[in-house]
Design an enzyme around this catalytic site. Structure first.
Site, PDB file in Angstrom:
ATOM      1  N   SER A 126      71.619  80.400 -55.780  1.00  0.00           N
ATOM      2  CA  SER A 126      70.421  80.912 -55.095  1.00  0.00           C
ATOM      3  C   SER A 126      70.867  81.567 -53.788  1.00  0.00           C
ATOM      4  O   SER A 126      71.933  81.220 -53.267  1.00  0.00           O
ATOM      5  CB  SER A 126      69.479  79.751 -54.785  1.00  0.00           C
ATOM      6  OG  SER A 126      68.517  80.144 -53.817  1.00  0.00           O
TER       7      SER A 126
ATOM      8  N   TYR B  51      67.416  70.975 -51.956  1.00  0.00           N
ATOM      9  CA  TYR B  51      67.697  72.139 -52.807  1.00  0.00           C
ATOM     10  C   TYR B  51      68.807  72.986 -52.194  1.00  0.00           C
ATOM     11  O   TYR B  51      69.760  73.379 -52.869  1.00  0.00           O
ATOM     12  CB  TYR B  51      66.408  72.954 -52.959  1.00  0.00           C
ATOM     13  CG  TYR B  51      66.520  74.198 -53.803  1.00  0.00           C
ATOM     14  CD1 TYR B  51      66.601  74.118 -55.190  1.00  0.00           C
ATOM     15  CD2 TYR B  51      66.520  75.471 -53.223  1.00  0.00           C
ATOM     16  CE1 TYR B  51      66.681  75.263 -55.972  1.00  0.00           C
ATOM     17  CE2 TYR B  51      66.602  76.620 -53.998  1.00  0.00           C
ATOM     18  CZ  TYR B  51      66.672  76.504 -55.365  1.00  0.00           C
ATOM     19  OH  TYR B  51      66.757  77.638 -56.142  1.00  0.00           O
TER      20      TYR B  51
HETATM   21  C1  BGC Z   1      63.797  79.512 -54.919  1.00  0.00           C
HETATM   22  C2  BGC Z   1      62.422  80.129 -54.778  1.00  0.00           C
HETATM   23  C3  BGC Z   1      62.381  81.021 -53.550  1.00  0.00           C
HETATM   24  C4  BGC Z   1      63.502  82.023 -53.592  1.00  0.00           C
HETATM   25  C5  BGC Z   1      63.540  82.931 -52.360  1.00  0.00           C
HETATM   26  C6  BGC Z   1      64.851  80.578 -54.876  1.00  0.00           C
HETATM   27  O1  BGC Z   1      66.105  79.985 -54.925  1.00  0.00           O
HETATM   28  O2  BGC Z   1      63.880  78.820 -56.143  1.00  0.00           O
HETATM   29  O3  BGC Z   1      61.477  79.097 -54.664  1.00  0.00           O
HETATM   30  O4  BGC Z   1      61.136  81.711 -53.512  1.00  0.00           O
HETATM   31  O5  BGC Z   1      64.734  81.340 -53.674  1.00  0.00           O
HETATM   32  O6  BGC Z   1      63.423  82.202 -51.185  1.00  0.00           O
END
Ligand code: BGC
Length: 265
Positions: free
Chosen positions: A153, A166
């Site tokens: 991410s 997360y």
């Molecule tokens: C998350 C989303 C978030 C996006 C941008 C992703 O890794 O799962 O919830 O909107 O990042 O911030």
């Protein structure tokens, strides 16, 4: 991109980005294992789409279809090991592992429950660690090379208040990739991260249904739109192919420019 004769396992592929990846890999000719935890109907739908591409499985071991669905919770190491073993049993081997399954829980830091912390870390990091370990053991035993692609991410770099566990899991994934790139290099196994920004998927349902939040987020995305699973999947297909043989230990952002966007008004 040609993935004919290859076998890929994509974790968490009954919906969202994982589903997009399965479809893209299958389109390139790969045999695919579709993994789900709680959406068998999503897995079946993905399988039907894979089969609609036509084409037959090109391997001796292959039964009728070049897709196969398997249930497993990536938060359980036993189930993770079982998933890798059953994938290998079904198609005879595995060449590509896409660690895609991931979850997030929203809560201010001071309210985070231990059970939610564990769930996020178990699926996003521990499951990835041990899926990768089982996959590498299989490659070593069968004396073959392979490709590992982790769906990380932007939040492996970017703070995301109220999602601290997360963020920790994704930044852990970054170091896992850097470390393993070195440790697995001699084995001819590559490992890379694909780091999506905001993609239109079920993980973002709340955001997608909140016009104010969505509008504010779009202001932060230079390309002015959310991403689609296909935007992520095409990069994964490239990294899974022999065109990417010299690429390992890196993170590639697919975020419309979100991560490094800074402007003074
Ligand atoms: C998350 C989303 C978030 C996006 C941008 C992703 O890794 O799962 O919830 O909107 O990042 O911030």
């Amino acid at each position: 991109m040609n993935l004919k004769g290859k076998v890929a396992l994509v974790t968490g592929s009954s919906q969202g980005i994982g589903q997009g990846i399965v479809l893209r890999l299958a389109q390139a000719g790969a045999n695919v294992v579709i993994n789900y935890r709680s959406h068998p109907e999503g897995a079946e739908e993905t399988l039907a789409k894979v089969e609609a591409f036509g084409g037959k499985c090109h391997m001796a071991h292959c039964p009728q279809s070049h897709g196969y669905t398997l249930k497993a919770d990536l938060g359980s190491v036993d189930e993770v090991r079982q998933l890798i073993a059953e994938s290998i049993q079904h198609f005879g081997k595995l060449d590509i592992l896409v660690n895609n399954a991931g979850i997030e829980k929203h809560a201010p830091f001071w309210e985070v429950q231990e059970s939610d912390y564990d769930m996020v870390m178990n699926v996003n990091l521990k499951g990835v660690f041990f899926a990768t370990q089982s996959f590498v053991q299989h490659l070593i035993t069968t004396k073959r090379t392979g490709k590992i692609i982790n769906i990380s991410s932007v939040h492996e770099e970017l703070p995301f208040p109220n999602f601290t566990a997360y963020c920790i899991s994704k930044s852990g994934m970054k170091m896992l990739t850097r470390n393993l790139a070195i440790e697995l290099g001699d084995l001819g196994i590559t490992i890379n991260n694909v780091a999506p920004g905001a993609i239109e998927t079920p993980i973002n349902t709340k955001l997608l249904n909140d016009p104010a939040k969505l509008g504010a987020l779009l202001q932060n995305i230079p390309l002015g739109r959310l991403g689609k699973p296909q935007d992520v999947a095409s990069l994964v297909a490239f990294l899974a192919s022999s065109d990417a043989d010299y690429i390992t230990g890196s993170t590639f952002f697919v975020d419309g420019g979100l991560l490094w966007n800074y402007q003074e008004q």
